[in-house]
Design a protein around this motif. Structure first.
Motif, mmCIF file in Angstrom:
data_model
loop_
_atom_site.group_PDB
_atom_site.id
_atom_site.type_symbol
_atom_site.label_atom_id
_atom_site.label_comp_id
_atom_site.label_asym_id
_atom_site.label_seq_id
_atom_site.Cartn_x
_atom_site.Cartn_y
_atom_site.Cartn_z
ATOM 1 N N GLY A 6 0.872 -1.172 0.119
ATOM 2 C CA GLY A 6 -0.060 0.016 0.063
ATOM 3 C C GLY A 6 0.844 1.279 -0.036
ATOM 4 N N ALA A 7 2.048 1.014 -0.475
ATOM 5 C CA ALA A 7 2.965 2.346 -0.427
ATOM 6 C C ALA A 7 2.218 3.363 -1.389
ATOM 7 N N LEU A 8 2.539 4.735 -0.964
ATOM 8 C CA LEU A 8 1.897 5.782 -1.958
ATOM 9 C C LEU A 8 2.520 5.878 -3.212
ATOM 10 N N GLY A 9 3.820 5.243 -3.151
ATOM 11 C CA GLY A 9 4.870 5.631 -4.502
ATOM 12 C C GLY A 9 4.340 4.579 -5.475
ATOM 13 N N SER A 10 3.295 3.585 -5.293
ATOM 14 C CA SER A 10 2.866 2.522 -6.175
ATOM 15 C C SER A 10 1.888 3.342 -7.247
ATOM 16 N N PRO A 11 1.667 2.612 -8.133
ATOM 17 C CA PRO A 11 0.431 3.074 -9.136
ATOM 18 C C PRO A 11 -0.857 3.336 -8.289
ATOM 19 N N LEU A 12 -1.090 2.357 -7.438
ATOM 20 C CA LEU A 12 -2.513 2.695 -6.780
ATOM 21 C C LEU A 12 -2.427 3.807 -5.788
ATOM 22 N N GLY A 13 -1.030 4.022 -5.355
ATOM 23 C CA GLY A 13 -1.036 5.242 -4.351
ATOM 24 C C GLY A 13 -1.066 6.578 -5.122
ATOM 25 N N ARG A 14 -0.284 6.480 -6.218
ATOM 26 C CA ARG A 14 -0.399 7.746 -6.901
ATOM 27 C C ARG A 14 -1.628 8.160 -7.493
ATOM 28 N N ALA A 15 -2.372 7.243 -8.191
ATOM 29 C CA ALA A 15 -3.484 7.458 -8.570
ATOM 30 C C ALA A 15 -4.437 8.040 -7.449
ATOM 31 N N ALA A 16 -4.626 7.312 -6.186
ATOM 32 C CA ALA A 16 -5.517 7.895 -5.227
ATOM 33 C C ALA A 16 -5.104 9.093 -4.619
ATOM 34 N N SER A 17 -3.741 9.376 -4.418
ATOM 35 C CA SER A 17 -3.336 10.480 -4.017
ATOM 36 C C SER A 17 -3.879 11.673 -4.965
ATOM 37 N N LEU A 18 -3.344 11.378 -6.239
ATOM 38 C CA LEU A 18 -3.796 12.562 -7.328
ATOM 39 C C LEU A 18 -5.122 13.079 -7.094
ATOM 40 N N MET A 19 -5.961 11.931 -7.076
ATOM 41 C CA MET A 19 -7.612 12.138 -7.166
ATOM 42 C C MET A 19 -8.137 12.950 -5.902
ATOM 43 N N VAL A 20 -7.479 12.554 -4.861
ATOM 44 C CA VAL A 20 -7.967 13.036 -3.451
ATOM 45 C C VAL A 20 -7.585 14.418 -3.135
ATOM 46 N N THR A 21 -6.057 14.729 -3.951
ATOM 47 C CA THR A 21 -5.714 16.372 -3.998
ATOM 48 C C THR A 21 -6.775 16.827 -4.922
ATOM 49 N N PHE A 47 -9.494 7.824 -10.816
ATOM 50 C CA PHE A 47 -8.626 6.986 -10.344
ATOM 51 C C PHE A 47 -8.404 5.811 -11.337
ATOM 52 N N ILE A 48 -9.311 5.310 -11.987
ATOM 53 C CA ILE A 48 -8.972 4.510 -13.010
ATOM 54 C C ILE A 48 -7.847 4.951 -13.942
ATOM 55 N N ALA A 49 -8.351 6.205 -14.503
ATOM 56 C CA ALA A 49 -7.745 6.560 -15.639
ATOM 57 C C ALA A 49 -6.221 6.948 -15.243
ATOM 58 N N ALA A 50 -5.999 7.107 -13.940
ATOM 59 C CA ALA A 50 -4.607 7.513 -13.585
ATOM 60 C C ALA A 50 -3.628 6.481 -13.403
ATOM 61 N N LEU A 51 -4.284 5.097 -13.306
ATOM 62 C CA LEU A 51 -3.542 4.056 -13.041
ATOM 63 C C LEU A 51 -2.422 3.756 -14.089
ATOM 64 N N THR A 52 -2.494 4.332 -15.367
ATOM 65 C CA THR A 52 -1.603 4.048 -16.137
ATOM 66 C C THR A 52 -0.554 5.013 -16.432
#
Length: 221
Positions: free
Chosen positions: A19-34, A95-100
């Motif tokens: 669950g690191a924020l540097g993972s694709p999931l972490g970056r996508a979630a952080s971006l959309m929350v911001t 979130f889904i779109a940002a995963l790539t």
């Protein structure tokens, strides 16, 4: 001679699993929350100023001085309810779109904002002011639908089908053709912008070279 073999997960796979924020999931979630946090902060200021931000930063059709508002209008909303109705699909689809990848996502979002905003500026009725992130929502929807067709990876095709099944009916009923107070122009142009972005920023794969399938790899004992 003994060869070292990894005994645990690699650092890249571990960063995804823990669950690191540097993972694709972490970056996508952080971006959309911001992104959502910025929208809510702007909305609170907008509310405190009696909607002055929305009046000043909304798109006024065919007004040359309002072209700059193409960049500001997605961050403004007409009411708290307006933003709340956009928040869930914006987060989910974004979130889904940002995963790539971050770069691809930002370029895609910029394309949607421009196409949607210019469409509103060209086609909305006179004496109207258009604000809201719904053009981006429809853009993410169009992007995810088209990405499965242009990238043609199995996972993207499955995602496209899932997005169509989950959001298709809601999106169609939210376009707002003929409805008062709804910018169907922004919705339709945002959807078009998302499909255009999927074509522009599709994942390009190297073409196989003649004879690649005939290569013989040497084997060592």
């Amino acid at each position: 001679m003994s060869l070292p073999f990894p005994t645990g997960p690699s650092s890249s796979s571990a960063s995804i699993e823990n669950g690191a924020l540097g993972s694709p999931l972490g970056r996508a979630a952080s971006l959309m929350v911001t992104f959502l946090a910025v929208l809510w902060a702007v909305e609170l200021v907008n509310l405190a100023t009696g909607r002055e931000l929305a009046r000043a930063g909304g798109i006024r059709p065919r007004d040359p001085e309002s072209l700059i508002d193409v960049a500001t209008s997605p961050f403004l909303h007409g009411s708290l309810e307006h933003l709340a109705s956009n928040a869930l699909p914006l987060f989910s689809l974004g979130f889904i779109a940002a995963l790539t990848g971050l770069k691809r996502f930002l370029l895609m979002t910029l394309t949607i904002i421009v196409v949607s905003g210019v469409g509103v500026w060209l086609f909305s009725p006179e004496n109207s002011i258009s604000v809201g992130a719904s053009g981006i929502v429809f853009g993410y929807f169009g992007y995810l639908l088209m990405r499965g067709l242009v990238d043609r990876r199995p996972v993207d095709i499955v995602v496209s089908l899932g997005v169509a099944l989950a959001f298709g009916y809601v999106m169609w009923n939210s376009i707002g053709f003929g409805a008062t107070g709804i910018s169907w122009q922004g919705h339709v142009c945002g959807f078009i912008g998302g499909m255009v972005a999927a074509l522009l920023f599709r994942e390009r794969r190297p073409r196989p070279q003649p004879g690649d399938h005939e290569r013989i790899e040497p084997q060592t004992p």
